[in-house]
Design an enzyme around this catalytic site. Sequence first.
Site, PDB file in Angstrom:
ATOM      1  NE  ARG A  99      -1.604   6.907  -0.276  1.00 37.07           N
ATOM      2  CZ  ARG A  99      -1.513   6.197   0.849  1.00 37.07           C
ATOM      3  NH1 ARG A  99      -2.239   5.109   1.006  1.00 37.07           N
ATOM      4  NH2 ARG A  99      -0.691   6.569   1.821  1.00 37.07           N
ATOM      5  CG  HIS A 126       4.568   7.497   2.274  1.00 41.32           C
ATOM      6  ND1 HIS A 126       3.745   8.623   2.272  1.00 41.32           N
ATOM      7  CD2 HIS A 126       3.873   6.528   2.952  1.00 41.32           C
ATOM      8  CE1 HIS A 126       2.625   8.332   2.919  1.00 41.32           C
ATOM      9  NE2 HIS A 126       2.677   7.087   3.337  1.00 41.32           N
ATOM     10  CD  GLN A 129       4.446   6.489   7.566  1.00 42.45           C
ATOM     11  OE1 GLN A 129       3.284   6.433   7.183  1.00 42.45           O
ATOM     12  NE2 GLN A 129       4.778   6.369   8.845  1.00 42.45           N
ATOM     13  CG  ASP A 217       6.100  -0.593   3.922  1.00 41.78           C
ATOM     14  OD1 ASP A 217       4.973  -0.921   4.348  1.00 41.78           O
ATOM     15  OD2 ASP A 217       6.248   0.151   2.928  1.00 41.78           O
ATOM     16  CB  CYS A 257       4.643   3.299   7.097  1.00 45.95           C
ATOM     17  SG  CYS A 257       4.431   2.010   5.860  1.00 45.95           S
ATOM     18  NE  ARG A 285       1.568  10.079   7.678  1.00 47.97           N
ATOM     19  CZ  ARG A 285       1.066   9.436   6.604  1.00 47.97           C
ATOM     20  NH1 ARG A 285       1.117   8.119   6.547  1.00 47.97           N
ATOM     21  NH2 ARG A 285       0.570  10.106   5.577  1.00 47.97           N
TER      22      ARG A 285
HETATM   23  N1   CP Z   1       1.136   4.685   6.278  1.00 49.43           N
HETATM   24  C1   CP Z   1       0.182   5.043   5.398  1.00 49.43           C
HETATM   25  O1   CP Z   1       0.405   5.855   4.485  1.00 49.43           O
HETATM   26  O2   CP Z   1      -1.019   4.436   5.595  1.00 49.43           O
HETATM   27  P1   CP Z   1      -2.297   4.515   4.661  1.00 49.43           P
HETATM   28  O3   CP Z   1      -2.000   3.701   3.434  1.00 49.43           O
HETATM   29  O4   CP Z   1      -3.397   3.931   5.488  1.00 49.43           O
HETATM   30  O5   CP Z   1      -2.547   5.951   4.305  1.00 49.43           O
HETATM   31  N1  NVA Z   2       4.976   0.616   0.653  1.00 49.04           N
HETATM   32  C1  NVA Z   2       3.567   0.653   0.950  1.00 49.04           C
HETATM   33  C2  NVA Z   2       3.264   1.764   1.878  1.00 49.04           C
HETATM   34  C3  NVA Z   2       1.823   1.888   2.286  1.00 49.04           C
HETATM   35  C4  NVA Z   2       1.573   3.054   3.183  1.00 49.04           C
HETATM   36  C5  NVA Z   2       2.796   0.809  -0.357  1.00 49.04           C
HETATM   37  O1  NVA Z   2       3.262   1.556  -1.227  1.00 49.04           O
HETATM   38  O2  NVA Z   2       1.754   0.186  -0.507  1.00 49.04           O
END
Ligand code: CP
Ligand code: NVA
Length: 298
Positions: A99, A126, A129, A217, A257, A285
Amino acid sequence: MNLLSIADLTRDQIIQLLDRADAFKDERGKPSDILAGKNLAMIFEKPSTRTRVSLEVAASDLGCHPLYLSAGELQLGRGETVADTARVLSRFVQGITARVYSHSTVVQLAANSRVPVINALSDWEHPLQILADLQTMRQNLGRLEGLKIAWIGDGNNVCNSLILASALMGMSMTVASPAGYEPKPSILGESKALGGDVTVVTDPAIAAKGADVVETDTWISMGDEKDEAERLRIFSKYQVNKGIMGLAGKEAIALHCLPAHRGQEITDDVMDGPQSAIFDEAENRLHTSKAVLERLMR
Ligand code: CP
Ligand code: NVA
């Protein structure tokens, strides 16, 4: 094989993964040794609840040992290069998830790794997701092909992956974003090349009208915090609420998400209401992560 973009998968591969995810959901709790003796390195530059826990539990349920690696506690945080990190980690483990802030980091990891690299969210996509989102849509609506998707809000990483997935799975999508926050021309071009049917508008009501799926989101993604005040102002009309759900199809579901900012991009009555599939989406997930780890690490 790597999973950096949802478009690294073909339509048939996505369907196979969703079928496996459904099977994992049905046999929930049954121990498995599919990945016995393997190890998964999980690099996180940003916080996470769902991605971290679903990947850790998915790995351990399959007999694989997950290692949570906070980027700040790796030598990466002291300047070791992404490429050298990938070279070294991939001599220890059989898979890497990451990540990251910049999508180029997962691309560099993959280019220098001997083992599969999975994007666990970048500023661009993502994919994990969106596999859960597709599983949730299919379970609730019985199909993917022909669905009408409405995206209300930021043309961000999650939106990008959904745009590509909609093209791959034969769904049409209307994105309602404020001017300047629409999906980038390059993602729209990639979707078009895949046969996608995406319309970009500024009015959320136009996107929601007759939709089968209404998805949103946060207005402030991780990394966007410095623009918080401006974003709160610009996005204030891009809220999924009862009024917006009332414009969608009768059987429409709401997706997010998570994490949600209740009262901003989505209201409590939608989050907790009868059309919300949001907590199924979160659960999925886990099942989709198992399908991905099995496919890439077996
Ligand atoms: N939806 C998602 O990726 O959540 P987190 O940021 O908690 O991993
Ligand atoms: N768009 C959001 C998604 C979090 C899961 C971010 O990047 O923070």
